[in-house]
Design an enzyme around this catalytic site. Structure first.
Site, PDB file in Angstrom:
ATOM      1  CB  CYS A 135      -0.958  -0.004   1.185  1.00 49.37           C
ATOM      2  SG  CYS A 135      -2.267  -1.232   1.048  1.00 49.37           S
ATOM      3  CG  HIS A 138      -1.374   1.211  -4.898  1.00 49.25           C
ATOM      4  ND1 HIS A 138      -1.796   0.390  -5.904  1.00 49.25           N
ATOM      5  CD2 HIS A 138      -2.322   2.179  -4.789  1.00 49.25           C
ATOM      6  CE1 HIS A 138      -2.948   0.837  -6.390  1.00 49.25           C
ATOM      7  NE2 HIS A 138      -3.287   1.924  -5.722  1.00 49.25           N
ATOM      8  CD  GLU A 139      -3.020   4.434  -2.104  1.00 50.38           C
ATOM      9  OE1 GLU A 139      -3.083   5.269  -3.032  1.00 50.38           O
ATOM     10  OE2 GLU A 139      -3.912   3.585  -1.907  1.00 50.38           O
ATOM     11  CB  ILE A 140       4.613   6.552  -2.442  1.00 49.56           C
ATOM     12  CG1 ILE A 140       4.412   6.841  -0.940  1.00 49.56           C
ATOM     13  CG2 ILE A 140       5.814   7.329  -2.992  1.00 49.56           C
ATOM     14  CD1 ILE A 140       5.529   6.342  -0.036  1.00 49.56           C
TER      15      ILE A 140
END
Length: 170
Positions: A135, A138-140
């Site tokens: 996560c 993915h978010e970065i």
């Protein structure tokens, strides 16, 4: 909670160009930032999802909210950066609140260390593994303007886009 108000903001949907624009660093740690984090959490839960960034709701700032399970609760990461990644890689199924209904396996580092600021403007570091590490990466990526399907082969990416377009048409 008496007086609590949920704010669910509209999600930016793939292939909106705003998802491809790198987000700007947060410079003010104030009530507006706390309100943004609360709105992100409400929007993510309603989607539903386990992670969301400010660009997912059209706000070009480096803010991530994750809520992987009830035990750990929600966490907000402001201006997160990966400072170390393990050489070991794992495959994990990923998707996005901006492209609901489609997902695929993506290769990621098994463990990462990130630095970030909390909502009070205090610098933090966090080591993560497994789902939380996936996560974070993915978010970065999303904050950097890289949508998760860009990590797939061209063939897989085109197949997913066609499936999403077909689902979106109904």
């Amino acid at each position: 909670m008496v007086g609590a108000c949920m704010t669910i903001r509209p999600l930016v949907r793939y292939p909106d160009r705003r998802l491809a624009i790198p987000a700007r660093p947060v410079t003010a740690f104030d009530d507006e930032l706390r309100e943004l984090a609360a709105d992100l959490l409400d929007t993510m839960r309603a989607a539903p999802g386990i992670g969301i960034t400010a660009p997912h709701i059209g706000v070009p700032l480096r803010v991530v909210v994750l809520e992987l399970d009830a035990k750990d609760g929600a966490r907000t990461y402001v201006n997160p950066e990966i400072t170390w990644a393990s050489p070991e890689m794992i495959m994990h199924r990923e998707g996005s609140v901006s492209m609901p209904g489609v997902n695929d396996e993506v290769q990621r580092h098994a463990r990462v260390r990130i630095s970030y600021w909390d909502l009070d403007g205090t610098m933090q570091t966090e080591d993560s593994e497994a789902l939380r590490a996936v996560c974070h990466q993915h978010e970065i990526d999303q904050l950097d303007g890289m949508f998760w399907i860009q990590r797939l082969s061209r063939l897989k990416r085109e197949r997913l886009v066609k499936k999403f377009e077909k689902m979106s048409r109904g």
